[in-house]
Design a protein around this motif. Structure first.
Motif, PDB file in Angstrom:
ATOM      1  N   ILE A 185      33.556 118.684   5.818  1.00 34.16           N
ATOM      2  CA  ILE A 185      33.654 117.235   6.032  1.00 34.16           C
ATOM      3  C   ILE A 185      34.782 116.906   7.001  1.00 34.16           C
ATOM      4  N   MET A 186      35.945 117.533   6.780  1.00 31.43           N
ATOM      5  CA  MET A 186      37.098 117.240   7.635  1.00 31.43           C
ATOM      6  C   MET A 186      36.867 117.712   9.069  1.00 31.43           C
ATOM      7  N   ARG A 187      36.194 118.839   9.224  1.00 26.47           N
ATOM      8  CA  ARG A 187      35.873 119.295  10.580  1.00 26.47           C
ATOM      9  C   ARG A 187      34.938 118.311  11.272  1.00 26.47           C
ATOM     10  N   THR A 188      34.043 117.727  10.511  1.00 31.71           N
ATOM     11  CA  THR A 188      33.101 116.744  11.076  1.00 31.71           C
ATOM     12  C   THR A 188      33.807 115.442  11.407  1.00 31.71           C
ATOM     13  N   ASP A 190      36.795 115.066  12.175  1.00 35.83           N
ATOM     14  CA  ASP A 190      37.685 115.311  13.310  1.00 35.83           C
ATOM     15  C   ASP A 190      36.996 115.043  14.649  1.00 35.83           C
ATOM     16  N   LYS A 191      35.671 114.994  14.638  1.00 35.63           N
ATOM     17  CA  LYS A 191      34.900 114.751  15.858  1.00 35.63           C
ATOM     18  C   LYS A 191      34.651 113.264  16.117  1.00 35.63           C
ATOM     19  N   GLU A 193      36.270 110.635  17.306  1.00 32.94           N
ATOM     20  CA  GLU A 193      36.587 110.036  18.608  1.00 32.94           C
ATOM     21  C   GLU A 193      35.665 110.549  19.703  1.00 32.94           C
ATOM     22  N   LYS A 194      35.174 111.777  19.578  1.00 33.26           N
ATOM     23  CA  LYS A 194      34.344 112.368  20.617  1.00 33.26           C
ATOM     24  C   LYS A 194      32.886 111.950  20.524  1.00 33.26           C
ATOM     25  N   ILE A 195      32.351 111.866  19.295  1.00 29.27           N
ATOM     26  CA  ILE A 195      30.904 111.630  19.159  1.00 29.27           C
ATOM     27  C   ILE A 195      30.565 110.290  18.524  1.00 29.27           C
ATOM     28  N   GLY A 196      31.559 109.589  17.953  1.00 25.92           N
ATOM     29  CA  GLY A 196      31.310 108.267  17.396  1.00 25.92           C
ATOM     30  C   GLY A 196      30.894 108.297  15.933  1.00 25.92           C
ATOM     31  N   GLU A 197      31.002 107.120  15.298  1.00 25.31           N
ATOM     32  CA  GLU A 197      30.748 107.004  13.861  1.00 25.31           C
ATOM     33  C   GLU A 197      29.304 107.335  13.483  1.00 25.31           C
ATOM     34  N   LEU A 203      25.752 113.795  10.800  1.00 25.22           N
ATOM     35  CA  LEU A 203      26.148 115.158  10.450  1.00 25.22           C
ATOM     36  C   LEU A 203      26.508 115.264   8.965  1.00 25.22           C
ATOM     37  N   LEU A 204      27.142 114.215   8.427  1.00 31.23           N
ATOM     38  CA  LEU A 204      27.537 114.238   7.017  1.00 31.23           C
ATOM     39  C   LEU A 204      26.330 114.288   6.085  1.00 31.23           C
TER      40      LEU A 204
END
Length: 455
Positions: A185-188, A190-191, A193-197, A203-204
């Motif tokens: 979850i935390m790795r996801t 962390d993305k 800012e790059k891929i958006g909410e 992904l979640l």
């Protein structure tokens, strides 16, 4: 004999003299900033026994390490400065005073794919505070103060230190019954800012993590908590009492935020950010990332955090610590790439170039020795070249002053001093020349800033 084509390996940075002087000045400023906070300088070997360096290795670390054999020895180049620090503290535990505060600036090596701004050989600048059994949370608050002073000393103003606490994250995911999935979850997150909410949510709830809509919504609501530091802490208080790990993390984050004003860090340069997690298996409490506000695409230029046991692979003693690392080579590359370096900074290797106008070099050498006694950087140009070539050499180096020393000057006990920036020439005694140069040159003391814009 066939000539070998000169080349530099990919991922290894070499600088021309002017840029090297700027790089060294940046490193000196960082070293001065660290020293103000009573950190001890430390240097550890570039090469370690592989079993020592890779005690906590495996995975990507072992893939990237430069490893080789010499006789019967299995050796590796260090890939960071933290593992050698752990070895050093475990080895010298009985001789050190705790809390042990050290800084180190040195090269590290990682055999990853070289690309723009990513290097295989690069300098890191680290500070760490190591406790014996325990380490007060005030040390976690001091770290942002050191980051703030270091970057403002470099001339940067538009940067932000983003702070979180891993215990808050671990406690929050435990509340939701998601401890096993917390790493993914935390790795996801962390993305974000790059891929958006929207993409993070997909992904979640996707097959790899497998959350339901309610869980994903709760996570996105939590990490969206924003506002002033007081407002973020107030919002987090609403979760208190549901998990002891969360409560401990909130207490620690509150203590860090409370002490920042006393440490001289303005809130404009510090923000509580619940998306920051850092190394998932390494940090256990406070975590930091520092970004340039005008260039968020660059990512973190300084990161670190709190860890519970620095040297667990070398000793049974509990050695908690907190620290940060600045990727110095990458930071310099970024500053150069974004046009931050001050090209008006005097980067000449000498304050003054002495041009002997007689065959006897003795008087010129004596003059250079005298001027060096006053801490001036002096070069005697002894090559038998035409006058125009000598002046061209001075111009190319950017030397601010040239001294002509001919028969007339020697007879009068004086020198002709030329200011290369204004063209003005004066006939002066050696003492008067020293005074003139000392008052109007910045080489050596680095008084002109390394950056020409900090906004």
């Amino acid at each position: 004999m066939a000539k070998v084509q000169p080349r530099t390996l990919s991922g290894f940075m070499e600088l021309l003299p002017a840029r090297q002087i700027q790089f060294d000045r940046m490193a000196a400023i960082i070293r001065e900033s660290f020293s103000l906070y009573a950190f001890t300088p430390l240097d550890t070997p570039l090469i370690e026994a592989s079993e020592v360096l890779l005690a906590k290795g495996g995975g990507e670390t072992e893939k990237q390490i430069y490893r080789f054999t010499k006789g019967d020895s299995d050796l590796s180049l260090r890939f960071d400065l933290t593992v050698p620090l752990a070895k050093y503290v475990a080895l010298n535990y009985a001789k050190l005073a705790f809390p042990f505060r050290r800084f180190q600036i040195g090269k590290v090596y990682r055999g990853e794919r070289a690309q723009r701004g990513r290097f295989r050989e690069f300098y890191q600048a680290d500070i760490d505070v190591i406790g014996d059994g325990q380490l007060d949370i005030s040390n976690d608050a001091e770290i942002p103060a050191i980051i703030y002073r270091t970057f403002t000393s470099l001339g940067l103003k538009r940067f932000q230190i983003r702070v979180n606490n891993r215990r808050i994250l671990n406690g929050f995911y435990a509340m939701l019954g998601l401890t096993e999935q917390s790493g993914a979850i935390m790795r996801t997150v962390d993305k974000l800012e790059k891929i958006g909410e929207k993409s993070v949510r997909e992904l979640l709830i996707g097959p790899d993590i497998g959350l339901n809509d309610e869980q994903a919504a709760e996570i996105l609501k939590f990490i969206a908590i924003k506002g002033s530091n007081a407002e973020v802490l107030s919002a987090l208080e609403g979760y208190r009492g549901r998990n002891t790990t969360f409560d401990q993390g909130l207490d620690e984050l509150s203590a860090v935020a409370k002490n920042l004003a006393a440490f001289g860090v303005p809130e404009t340069n510090f923000v509580l950010d619940l998306t920051i997690a850092r190394g998932l298996d390494y940090y256990t409490g406070t975590v930091y990332e520092t970004t340039m506000l005008d260039h968020p695409e660059i990512g973190s230029i300084c990161s670190g955090g709190r860890y519970d046991n620095l040297a667990e692979y070398y000793t049974d003693k509990q050695l908690p610590g907190v620290g940060i690392s600045i990727g110095l080579t990458r930071l310099f590359f970024v500053l150069e790439d974004q046009g931050y370096l001050n090209d008006n900074m005097c980067t000449a290797p000498a304050d003054v170039l002495i041009l002997p106008m007689t065959e006897d070099l003795g008087p010129a050498i004596e003059l250079a020795t005298y001027l060096r006694s006053w801490k001036l950087q002096v070069q005697v140009y002894a090559e038998q070249k035409k006058f125009k070539q000598k002046m061209s050499y001075a111009d190319k180096l950017g030397v601010p002053y040239v001294i002509f020393l001919g028969e007339d000057e020697i007879k009068q006990g004086k020198v002709t001093l030329k200011d290369m920036r204004t063209g003005e020439q004066q006939l002066l005694t050696a003492k008067e020349a020293h005074g003139e140069i000392s008052c109007h040159t910045d080489v050596g003391d680095g008084s002109k800033p390394i950056l020409d814009k900090g906004e």
